[in-house]
Design an enzyme around this catalytic site. Structure first.
Site, PDB file in Angstrom:
ATOM      1  N   GLU A 282       3.912  12.750   2.874  1.00  0.00           N
ATOM      2  CA  GLU A 282       3.796  13.325   1.540  1.00  0.00           C
ATOM      3  C   GLU A 282       4.798  14.466   1.354  1.00  0.00           C
ATOM      4  O   GLU A 282       5.399  14.625   0.299  1.00  0.00           O
ATOM      5  CB  GLU A 282       2.359  13.830   1.329  1.00  0.00           C
ATOM      6  CG  GLU A 282       1.925  13.878  -0.105  1.00  0.00           C
ATOM      7  CD  GLU A 282       0.401  13.995  -0.217  1.00  0.00           C
ATOM      8  OE1 GLU A 282      -0.263  12.948  -0.353  1.00  0.00           O
ATOM      9  OE2 GLU A 282      -0.121  15.120  -0.167  1.00  0.00           O
ATOM     10  N   GLU A 285       8.070  13.021   0.774  1.00  0.00           N
ATOM     11  CA  GLU A 285       8.116  12.483  -0.587  1.00  0.00           C
ATOM     12  C   GLU A 285       8.351  13.604  -1.602  1.00  0.00           C
ATOM     13  O   GLU A 285       9.180  13.481  -2.506  1.00  0.00           O
ATOM     14  CB  GLU A 285       6.780  11.774  -0.879  1.00  0.00           C
ATOM     15  CG  GLU A 285       6.772  10.975  -2.165  1.00  0.00           C
ATOM     16  CD  GLU A 285       5.379  10.372  -2.456  1.00  0.00           C
ATOM     17  OE1 GLU A 285       4.469  10.522  -1.608  1.00  0.00           O
ATOM     18  OE2 GLU A 285       5.219   9.790  -3.537  1.00  0.00           O
ATOM     19  N   CYS A 308      -5.117  11.811  -1.405  1.00  0.00           N
ATOM     20  CA  CYS A 308      -6.011  11.552  -0.261  1.00  0.00           C
ATOM     21  C   CYS A 308      -7.440  11.288  -0.677  1.00  0.00           C
ATOM     22  O   CYS A 308      -8.247  10.878   0.147  1.00  0.00           O
ATOM     23  CB  CYS A 308      -6.073  12.709   0.710  1.00  0.00           C
ATOM     24  SG  CYS A 308      -4.683  13.761   0.710  1.00  0.00           S
ATOM     25  N   SER A 328       1.219  10.932  -5.416  1.00  0.00           N
ATOM     26  CA  SER A 328       1.947  10.563  -4.217  1.00  0.00           C
ATOM     27  C   SER A 328       1.609   9.115  -3.899  1.00  0.00           C
ATOM     28  O   SER A 328       0.488   8.667  -4.143  1.00  0.00           O
ATOM     29  CB  SER A 328       1.500  11.465  -3.069  1.00  0.00           C
ATOM     30  OG  SER A 328       1.786  10.839  -1.837  1.00  0.00           O
ATOM     31  N   LYS A 367     -14.777   6.430  -0.243  1.00  0.00           N
ATOM     32  CA  LYS A 367     -13.975   5.782   0.793  1.00  0.00           C
ATOM     33  C   LYS A 367     -14.455   4.354   1.037  1.00  0.00           C
ATOM     34  O   LYS A 367     -13.718   3.522   1.535  1.00  0.00           O
ATOM     35  CB  LYS A 367     -14.027   6.596   2.086  1.00  0.00           C
ATOM     36  CG  LYS A 367     -13.260   7.909   1.973  1.00  0.00           C
ATOM     37  CD  LYS A 367     -11.969   7.865   2.753  1.00  0.00           C
ATOM     38  CE  LYS A 367     -10.906   8.847   2.297  1.00  0.00           C
ATOM     39  NZ  LYS A 367     -11.251  10.229   2.214  1.00  0.00           N
ATOM     40  N   GLU A 370     -12.666   2.387  -1.406  1.00  0.00           N
ATOM     41  CA  GLU A 370     -11.257   2.346  -1.031  1.00  0.00           C
ATOM     42  C   GLU A 370     -10.977   1.273   0.019  1.00  0.00           C
ATOM     43  O   GLU A 370      -9.963   0.577  -0.061  1.00  0.00           O
ATOM     44  CB  GLU A 370     -10.834   3.720  -0.491  1.00  0.00           C
ATOM     45  CG  GLU A 370      -9.338   3.836  -0.264  1.00  0.00           C
ATOM     46  CD  GLU A 370      -8.946   5.166   0.370  1.00  0.00           C
ATOM     47  OE1 GLU A 370      -9.745   5.732   1.140  1.00  0.00           O
ATOM     48  OE2 GLU A 370      -7.833   5.631   0.099  1.00  0.00           O
ATOM     49  N   GLU A 375      -5.151  -3.686  -2.049  1.00  0.00           N
ATOM     50  CA  GLU A 375      -3.887  -3.224  -1.464  1.00  0.00           C
ATOM     51  C   GLU A 375      -4.027  -2.837   0.002  1.00  0.00           C
ATOM     52  O   GLU A 375      -3.026  -2.674   0.696  1.00  0.00           O
ATOM     53  CB  GLU A 375      -3.343  -1.979  -2.184  1.00  0.00           C
ATOM     54  CG  GLU A 375      -3.320  -1.964  -3.691  1.00  0.00           C
ATOM     55  CD  GLU A 375      -4.645  -1.562  -4.307  1.00  0.00           C
ATOM     56  OE1 GLU A 375      -5.386  -2.506  -4.665  1.00  0.00           O
ATOM     57  OE2 GLU A 375      -4.959  -0.369  -4.435  1.00  0.00           O
ATOM     58  N   CYS A 524     -13.613  17.832   0.676  1.00  0.00           N
ATOM     59  CA  CYS A 524     -14.389  16.831   1.405  1.00  0.00           C
ATOM     60  C   CYS A 524     -15.666  17.404   2.002  1.00  0.00           C
ATOM     61  O   CYS A 524     -16.657  16.698   2.154  1.00  0.00           O
ATOM     62  CB  CYS A 524     -13.559  16.253   2.528  1.00  0.00           C
ATOM     63  SG  CYS A 524     -12.018  15.578   1.958  1.00  0.00           S
TER      64      CYS A 524
END
Ligand code: SF4
Ligand code: SF4
Ligand code: SF4
Ligand code: FES
Ligand code: FES
Lengths: 594, 158
Positions: A282, A285, A308, A328, A367, A370, A375, A524
């Site tokens: 990141e 990037e 994230c 990102s 998550k 996710e 993908e 988190c």
């Protein structure tokens, strides 16, 4: 008019500020008044009536949580009338509460159950429903709902609306038919829900929970042909102790490792490792986007926003689809880990990735969703098979008969068990930003970031939005275009706060280069998969544990993590290389709201 | 008409009504009432358009729409029979009337006859308490009901 008023509660005199609620005043003198719809984090609602008290001069009993003190009054909190009324309220709630405590995931951690005991409900005067009225909604990959247990306290609604700015749920219909629903009675899978699970951690009962995968994980562990690997995120280790009676803010990292080994995981790795990897990817990037803008005078999409937090990702996909290019392209550390495990690690350890089951211990409910994103199969397999919450893993530890608090310490396994303190603080709001600053500043200037003991304090703490400016006095040659520049960053936690930042970005007047967003309040550590209950105080203690652990480490910068460097050397090449892009980066899906 | 152009037309009509109320959120109820009158019910699409134009969440709009018995969120029959279910009418014999209506129409409360003609519903008090049991068929009020009388009235609409 005087601001201070003296009131008498159960014979105790106490002076409070005008406008203090009766509940707050009582708490000040350690008098316990039961609550259900009230929650420290949320606005007052005053609908459940369990907090009734007697106030002199008032004909009826008053709801302590929502009555402000405006005159010197005498309050009684446990007269016969009050006790009877409370018991009545509970009996009425239980009359149409369908659920069996012993099969309920909130058994022994349920506010209704606890109050029923405290207030001596020993018979169901108004009878009791014997059939479920609603089917459970198990459609969502993350959040499971059982309306039969719902007491209509509306904490979930306030959480989702006010804290998260989503508004997936509301009370629909009326009277006896009132229920908590998504738009047009949509099943949760189709609702505009970001899977953050914040509603779960504020529900007083078992009406909301995460989709439980612990049985599937047990099955994998029991299957001798499977190699079961677990990665543990930074936030659970600062909170899981709460499930075993430890006070909030007790880190049990190394005992947890021991417990996971005892359960039967073949490898226990540290998600901090891929947090460090995230910083490398990141950070590169971001510097790339800045270079595009400043050197090559190309269009660069700025500010760049962290990616994230899968709850935040879905929020952005729904509410700010036009800003998806600002995100990102990095996958979350969880998904990076899965992709690396089933490729690099599988090769190294001689494991057939088809036989590898990747489990993650996460503070997060989103998550789960996710792991199912189409993908997330860049290893050629489902990169992460099961994401478990802190609560599910605590349950597994208990089921295995393990006394977590009594265990010896053990380290993480090699080679992906090494994470820096920078990776660790990903667990707290501002942590990703702090980690990025520690690394980027040093890469650009060759010197350590100018903060005492590497504490980037402006981005720490529980304020909803935090901002910082980092001046770059001199830069190494490669980065000379940044010399004399000021890097402007912002941090938001809780998607309602993110909304405020994104509205500014949408207007095109944002001055920031880099923004960190975490969907959950506190980051988190306040995740939807963390132990219940939650409050700002608890979240602060968890944060303290995380920052404390960081300072005990010698490795506190992501770019100094030798295992990460080795991964690049042996496998990935350089940050943002072709291979990195294949395995560690992703794309997003505009979803919209309507 | 094709669905898309029909939808565009509805979207336009929603904007007109919302505009009339100056895009004020507190006028949500009036807006929903008007739309309910024009279309007979508030479809998913209509509620989404309202939410979009008032910058509310769709769930909030749905919450309000389902709270009121006189707003429909599902298609309804041509005639909506609303029998009062509040205490005075219950004491005056609402249950017997309810059974007679069920038998006559062959549907339960909350349902619509297969020919799309009648929907059967309960409502809260409609202000005819001293002359209960009472019911509405669309905007017509009927009171002092008994099972035979109720059936006779419904037959007039057949
Ligand atoms: S929600 Fe609470 S009271 Fe209801 S079944 Fe679960 S534990 Fe028992
Ligand atoms: S998971 Fe988050 S977005 Fe979904 S309903 Fe709960 S609070 Fe709202
Ligand atoms: S689902 Fe839970 S938080 Fe929401 S209203 Fe019901 S009991 Fe309260
Ligand atoms: S806690 Fe006071 S009314 Fe619910
Ligand atoms: S009780 Fe039926 S009309 Fe009032």
């Amino acid at each position: 008019m005087s601001m201070d008023i003296t009131v008498n509660i159960n014979g105790k005199e106490i002076t409070v500020k005008r406008g203090t609620t009766i509940l707050e005043a009582a708490r000040n003198v350690n008098i316990h008044i039961p609550t259900l719809c009230y929650h420290d984090d949320l606005c007052i609602s005053g609908i459940c009536r369990i907090c009734l008290v007697e106030v002199d001069g008032e004909r009826t009993l008053q709801a302590a949580c929502s009555i402000p003190i405006t005159r010197p009054v005498t309050i009684k909190t446990h007269t016969e009338r009050v006790r009877k009324a409370r018991r009545n309220v509970l009996e009425l709630m239980l009359a149409n509460h369908y659920g069996e405590c012993y099969t309920c995931f909130r058994n022994q951690n349920c506010e209704l159950q606890k109050l029923a005991k405290e207030y001596g409900v020993d018979a169901l005067k108004f009878e009791h429903v014997t059939e479920p009225r609603y089917e459970q909604d198990k459609t969502s990959a993350a959040v499971v709902r059982d309306k039969n247990k719902c007491i209509l306290c509306r904490r979930c609604i306030r959480t989702c609306q006010d804290f998260q700015g989503v508004g997936a749920l509301d009370a629909t219909h009326r009277g006896y038919d009132t229920q908590i629903q998504a738009f047009y009675d949509q099943p949760m899978a189709d609702a505009v829900c970001i899977n953050c699970g914040q509603c779960i951690t504020r529900c007083p009962v078992g009406a909301l929970r995460e989709k439980d995968f612990s049985d599937s994980v047990w099955q994998a562990i029991d299957d001798p042909s499977k190699i079961v690997v677990i990665q543990t995120a930074p936030a659970p280790r600062a909170a899981i102790g709460e499930e075993f009676g430890l006070p909030p803010g007790t880190s049990v990292t190394k005992k947890l490792n021991t417990a996971l080994k005892m359960i039967g995981f073949d490898y226990v790795f540290d998600t901090n490792f891929t947090a460090d990897l995230t910083i490398m990817e990141e950070g590169t990037e971001l510097l790339g986007r800045l270079k595009d803008l400043l050197v090559d005078r190309k269009e660069a999409v700025l500010p760049m926003v962290t990616s994230c937090s899968p709850g935040w990702i879905k929020f952005c996909e729904h509410f700010y689809p036009k800003l998806l290019p600002n995100l990102s392209t990095c996958k979350s550390p969880q998904q990076m880990f899965g992709a690396i495990l089933k490729t690099y690690f599988a090769q190294k350890a001689g494991i057939n990735p088809a036989n590898m089951v990747v489990v993650s211990l996460m503070p997060c409910v989103a998550k789960k969703f996710e792991t199912d994103r189409p993908e997330m199969t860049s290893s050629g397999f489902k990169d992460v098979d099961f994401a478990l919450t802190t609560r599910e893993v605590a349950q597994m530890i208990k089921e295995a008969g393990i006394q977590l608090t009594q265990l010896e310490d053990s380290p993480f396994d090699d080679p992906l068990g090494l994470g820096s303190g920078a990776g660790l603080i990903f667990g707290a709001t501002g942590g990703v930003m702090e980690a990025a600053i520690r690394t980027a500043y040093e890469i650009v200037t060759g010197e350590e970031a100018p903060f005492e003991n590497l504490r980037v304090t402006p981005v720490r703490g529980m304020e909803g939005i935090k901002e910082a400016e980092i001046f770059i006095p001199k830069a190494l040659e490669e980065w000379s275009f940044l010399e004399g520049k000021t890097l402007r960053v912002a941090v938001a936690h809780g998607t309602a706060n993110a909304r405020k930042l994104m509205d500014i970005v949408t207007q095109g007047i944002a001055q920031w280069h880099f923004i960190e967003v975490m969907a959950c309040p506190g980051g988190c550590l306040g995740g939807g998969g963390q132990p219940i209950p939650t409050s700002e105080e608890i979240r602060k203690l968890r944060a303290k544990a995380i920052y404390g652990e960081d300072e005990q480490l010698t490795l506190r910068k992501s770019h100094k993590n030798p295992q990460v460097l080795k991964l690049y050397e042996e496998f990935l090449g350089t940050p943002n290389s072709h291979k990195s892009h294949e395995l560690l980066h992703t794309t997003y899906t505009p979803r919209g709201v309507f | 008409m094709k669905l898309e152009s029909r939808n565009n037309q509805i979207a336009q009509e929603v904007i007109e009504i919302v505009e009339k109320y100056n895009f004020q959120r507190e006028k949500l109820l009036q807006i929903l009432e008007e739309l309910n009158d024009s279309y007979g019910y508030l479809s998913e699409f209509v509620m989404k358009e309202v939410a979009k134009n008032l910058q509310l969440t769709t769930t909030e709009v749905y919450s309000v729409a389902t709270f009121y018995s006189f707003l429909n969120t599902r298609p309804k029959g041509k005639y909506i029979i609303r029998l009062c279910k509040t205490i005075s009418c219950v004491l005056a014999g609402k249950n017997a009337v309810a059974n007679a209506l069920r038998n006559e129409l062959g549907i339960d409360f909350g349902e619509t006859t297969s020919d799309g003609k009648f929907s059967l519903e309960f409502t809260n008090c409609i202000g005819m308490c001293n002359q209960g049991p009472a019911m509405l068929i669309n905007n017509d009020v009927y009171y002092h009901l008994d099972p035979e009388k109720a059936v006779e009235i419904v037959e007039k609409y057949q």
